[in-house]
Design a protein around this motif. Structure first.
Motif: not given
Length: 428
Positions: A245-249, A283-297
């Motif tokens: 997965d490119e976003l999370t690695g 609430t915060h936009g898709h950029d923050v959503g991507d940050q959340v996914l990377r954090l969890v990953a």
């Protein structure tokens, strides 16, 4: 995050192995008949098969790198064969060799750094036009003004920088240095196995040029290995695109399906889902959503107990524990749940984001930036006599995940767990 955080030694290892093998093989006093025949045909096979592979996948850069390398190999090999058969060089060999020493780093660096940004056909035409134009100018000047051109390329322009170790014309070394710097910057800006292969391939070209007439097999072996580096790097990246997965690695759904086919009789599968993920996006936009996914990953990647995390899709992740029971896996799942919960995600403007991890740690906890907490819910199930297939175990883990969501989220729940014991110790 530091811009160098994505640099990996693993990007260089396959190409380094091929480059080292090429140097060792080319330095041998002789090769047996099998390897001699192999390296005689390998560059042509790599051009045909590797070029077709690159063309099918739209990798114009690598296609033209292969073409440039093969043209240089073919021209130099023709002159080297004449020298070995007759004992003397052709009248135009010096000029041809010096032109190859200049044009190889020039065209190699140009094509390696030329990104694919336009339509496939247009890009192919543009690259071919550049190659034809440079080749036509070089051939035209060599035929019309051979002596003047030979003097121009071989003259020592900077006597103070000239050394006895220089086996090529002096002008070739600045071109190699410029191409190397360009490819090094490209790799540091976008660390990828392909960029690493291009960088090491250039070093291979620099090494082999002085050996063309002194070591019999050097040209065949090194050109074969450099072309193989590029083709292998393209295949490696194609594999990563399909399985990672490119976003999370994390390994992706296809990699998970491959792993599920190789599990034994005992295993545990856990499904994790980010709580209120749609709310983060809205609430915060898709950029923050991507940050959340990377954090969890990043937290799931560190799961213990022999488990391995995969991105299942969307905000959902899968963890696989081969040869384990639920009782053995629950503590590790609880640890990773707490690791996600305890991290305070800072929301800042792009201009205020820290430049590296150290600045991020220093700013964490400071006022002036919004903080959000991220939590995950986890459902877990194991293979038993009632659930004998991976599909059934995943379905059971999914049911346990929905149960964890219904129980208030931010908890780990196993399949079949009674409703009274929903949350594990340490939950808020």
């Amino acid at each position: 995050m530091s811009r160098f955080a994505a640099v990996r030694l693993s990007h260089f290892l396959p190409s380094l192995a091929l480059l080292g093998g090429a140097v060792a093989t080319a330095s041998l006093p002789g090769l047996n008949e099998f390897f001699t025949s192999l390296f005689n045909v390998l560059p042509t096979l790599l051009l045909l098969l590797g070029g077709l592979f690159c063309l099918v996948y739209g990798r114009q850069r690598e296609l033209f790198l292969l073409v440039v390398l093969y043209l240089g190999y073919f021209i130099l090999d023709t002159h080297a064969d004449h020298y070995r058969e007759s004992g003397r060089v052709r009248d135009d060999t010096a000029l041809v060799f010096h032109l190859c020493s200049l044009l190889l780093p020039l065209l190699y660096g140009l094509y390696a750094a030329w990104q694919e940004r336009t339509h496939l056909v247009q890009d192919l035409i543009a690259r071919a036009a550049v190659l034809l134009a440079v080749g036509a100018v070089a051939v035209g000047l060599a035929q019309r003004y051979p002596d003047a051109l030979l003097h121009w390329v071989s003259v020592v322009r900077w006597p103070a920088l000239h050394g006895v170790w220089m086996s090529l014309v002096q002008l070739a070394y600045p071109l190699f240095a410029l191409a190397f710097l360009l490819l090094l910057v490209q790799y540091l800006r976008a660390p990828r196995p392909l960029h690493a292969a291009q960088l090491l391939g250039l070093l291979g070209v620099l090494w082999v040029l002085p050996q063309v007439f002194t070591q019999v097999h050097a040209l065949h072996v090194m050109c074969s290995m450099v072309m193989l580096m590029l083709v292998a790097a393209v295949a490696h990246e194609a594999y990563q695109m399909a399985f990672r997965d490119e976003l999370t690695g994390l390994p992706g759904r296809r990699a998970l399906n491959e792993r599920l086919q190789r599990l034994g009789r005992n295993y545990v599968i856990a499904m994790a889902d980010v709580d209120h993920f749609k709310k983060f996006n809205d609430t915060h936009g898709h950029d923050v959503g991507d940050q959340v996914l990377r954090l969890v990953a990043s937290r799931l990647r560190k799961i213990g107990g022999g488990g391995k995390a995969y991105r299942y899709g969307g905000e959902e992740f899968t963890m696989v524990f081969p040869g384990k029971t639920i009782e053995e896996c629950l503590p590790h799942l609880e640890v990773v749940r707490q690791a996600v919960e305890s991290y305070q995600l800072q929301l800042r403007d792009k201009q205020q984001r820290p430049q590296n991890d150290k600045q991020g740690r220093q700013r964490r906890g400071q006022s002036g930036a919004a903080q959000v907490s991220v939590t995950i819910s986890i459902g877990v199930a194991e293979r038993d006599h009632e659930r004998s297939s991976t599909e059934q175990v995943i379905k059971a883990a999914d049911q346990a995940l929905y149960s964890a969501k219904s129980a208030g989220r931010n908890c780990v729940r196993s399949h079949g767990q009674k409703r009274g014991a929903v949350k594990l110790a340490g939950q808020r």
